[in-house]
Enzyme design. Structure first.
Site, short mmCIF file in Angstrom:
data_model
loop_
_atom_site.label_atom_id
_atom_site.label_comp_id
_atom_site.label_asym_id
_atom_site.label_seq_id
_atom_site.Cartn_x
_atom_site.Cartn_y
_atom_site.Cartn_z
N HIS A 185 1.51 4.01 2.06
CA HIS A 185 1.96 4.69 3.04
C HIS A 185 3.29 4.92 3.04
O HIS A 185 4.02 3.96 2.64
CB HIS A 185 1.51 4.26 4.52
CG HIS A 185 -0.03 4.51 4.82
ND1 HIS A 185 -0.75 3.85 5.54
CD2 HIS A 185 -0.84 5.18 4.43
CE1 HIS A 185 -1.81 3.90 5.81
NE2 HIS A 185 -1.98 5.13 4.76
N HIS A 238 0.90 -1.14 0.00
CA HIS A 238 0.02 0.13 -0.03
C HIS A 238 0.93 1.28 0.19
O HIS A 238 2.25 1.01 0.08
CB HIS A 238 -0.93 0.18 1.21
CG HIS A 238 -0.50 -0.03 2.54
ND1 HIS A 238 0.47 -0.93 2.97
CD2 HIS A 238 -0.60 1.00 3.61
CE1 HIS A 238 0.82 -0.78 4.38
NE2 HIS A 238 0.36 0.57 4.59
N HIS A 290 4.56 -4.78 10.96
CA HIS A 290 4.96 -4.03 12.33
C HIS A 290 5.23 -5.11 13.35
O HIS A 290 4.32 -6.02 13.29
CB HIS A 290 3.98 -2.94 12.46
CG HIS A 290 3.96 -1.99 11.57
ND1 HIS A 290 4.94 -0.71 11.69
CD2 HIS A 290 3.18 -1.57 10.38
CE1 HIS A 290 4.61 0.19 10.72
NE2 HIS A 290 3.78 -0.37 9.92
N ASP A 350 5.92 4.44 5.06
CA ASP A 350 6.75 3.66 5.67
C ASP A 350 6.56 2.33 4.97
O ASP A 350 7.31 1.34 5.24
CB ASP A 350 6.52 3.48 7.12
CG ASP A 350 4.91 3.06 7.53
OD1 ASP A 350 4.11 3.35 6.61
OD2 ASP A 350 5.04 2.30 8.39
N HIS A 351 5.84 2.43 3.78
CA HIS A 351 6.15 1.01 2.87
C HIS A 351 6.60 1.33 1.47
O HIS A 351 6.78 0.43 0.85
CB HIS A 351 4.37 0.44 2.94
CG HIS A 351 4.05 -0.03 4.14
ND1 HIS A 351 4.15 -1.28 4.62
CD2 HIS A 351 3.61 0.81 5.18
CE1 HIS A 351 3.68 -1.36 5.73
NE2 HIS A 351 3.45 -0.35 6.14
N HIS A 388 -7.44 -0.69 5.44
CA HIS A 388 -6.43 0.27 6.10
C HIS A 388 -6.48 1.23 5.19
O HIS A 388 -6.32 2.45 5.50
CB HIS A 388 -5.06 -0.79 6.35
CG HIS A 388 -3.98 0.32 6.76
ND1 HIS A 388 -3.94 0.77 8.14
CD2 HIS A 388 -2.73 0.51 6.32
CE1 HIS A 388 -2.80 1.55 8.34
NE2 HIS A 388 -2.03 1.19 7.31
N ASP A 421 -0.08 -3.95 6.56
CA ASP A 421 -0.96 -3.40 7.50
C ASP A 421 -2.50 -4.01 7.52
O ASP A 421 -3.15 -3.20 8.20
CB ASP A 421 -0.67 -1.96 7.54
CG ASP A 421 0.85 -1.41 7.89
OD1 ASP A 421 1.60 -2.43 8.06
OD2 ASP A 421 0.91 -0.21 7.99
#
Length: 257
Positions: A60, A58, A173, A62-63, A116, A135
């Site tokens: 975001h 996805h 995570h 941090d990905h 998410h 996530d």
């Protein structure tokens, strides 16, 4: 028969995991998301692996934050969710539910697991019985509903839960200890959960990861997958309620925990 897939789990940022998935006989290697380019590049160099693909779950940051640096330095191809194609840096191929891709001879089925984020996808390596779910599902938890609805997320979680019980779930995570504290408040009489929490505490005290875990273990202990369980419904005062409403209540309680 030789195990064709080797998975290396790399702590990144504050609590992310990056994954390098290496196909032994072909030498192809994929990064599941790119939370931080530096540790991924260091691991590739240490193992003398060549990065051939990035599989984004996805959009975001941090990905996908390492996408462009890794692509520039390795020439890899970037795959990601069709529903978020305009938000995935360097995307080469957009994927959606039911699509098939490969890493060497290993076949990978794409699952649309939005909730998410609306277009979130997962990568299911069915021959090796593992799935990389970003996530959407965490160990003893699930992702916040930043963009999707409870109905969408519940449908996505069921899609993952319906994979074979031995399937190992790799999430993005290390949230399990915090999720365990919440799970106890929702499912206090679950002996399987009590035993798992003891295992989690032992792993974390030894600075070991709690990821991955099997579908079977999650089904027995993760309150977000157990919204239909009468004990949980009774505990919440929602006996016989619509299962999506029960899930939504658990998610709301976690948001405010």
């Amino acid at each position: 028969m030789m195990q064709e897939i080797e998975v290396v789990q790399i702590p990144c940022l504050s609590d992310n995991y990056g994954y390098l998935v290496h196909h032994v006989s072909s030498g192809e290697t994929a990064s599941i998301d790119t939370p931080d380019a530096a540790p991924l590049l260091a691991t590739l160099a240490d193992r003398r692996w060549e990065l051939t693909a990035i599989f984004n779950t996805h959009h975001h940051y941090d990905h996908v934050g390492g996408n462009l640096e890794l692509k520039e330095k390795t020439g890899c191809k970037i795959f990601g969710p069709a529903g978020e194609a305009d938000k995935i840096p360097g995307l080469d191929e957009a994927l959606d539910d039911g699509d098939m891709i490969s890493l060497g001879s290993e076949q990978i089925r794409i699952l649309n697991v939005g909730g998410h984020t609306k277009g979130h996808i997962a990568y299911y390596f069915f021959e090796s019985s593992c799935a990389f779910v970003g996530d959407t599902l965490f160990m003893l938890g699930c992702g916040r509903l930043f963009e999707g609805t409870p109905q969408q997320m519940w449908s996505s979680l069921k899609k993952i839960a319906n994979l074979p019980p031995e399937t190992l779930i790799y999430c993005a995570h290390e949230y399990t200890e915090a999720n365990a504290r919440f799970a106890e408040t929702i499912d206090p009489d679950n002996q399987n959960l009590t035993e798992r929490i003891a295992d989690i505490k032992a792993l974390r005290s030894a600075d070991k990861p709690t990821v991955p875990a099997s579908i079977a273990v999650e089904l027995a202990t993760n309150p977000f997958l157990r919204a239909g369980d009468p004990a949980i419904q009774n505990h919440l005062g929602m006996a016989g309620a619509n299962i999506v409403d029960v899930f939504a209540e658990i998610r709301t309680l976690k948001d405010n925990y």
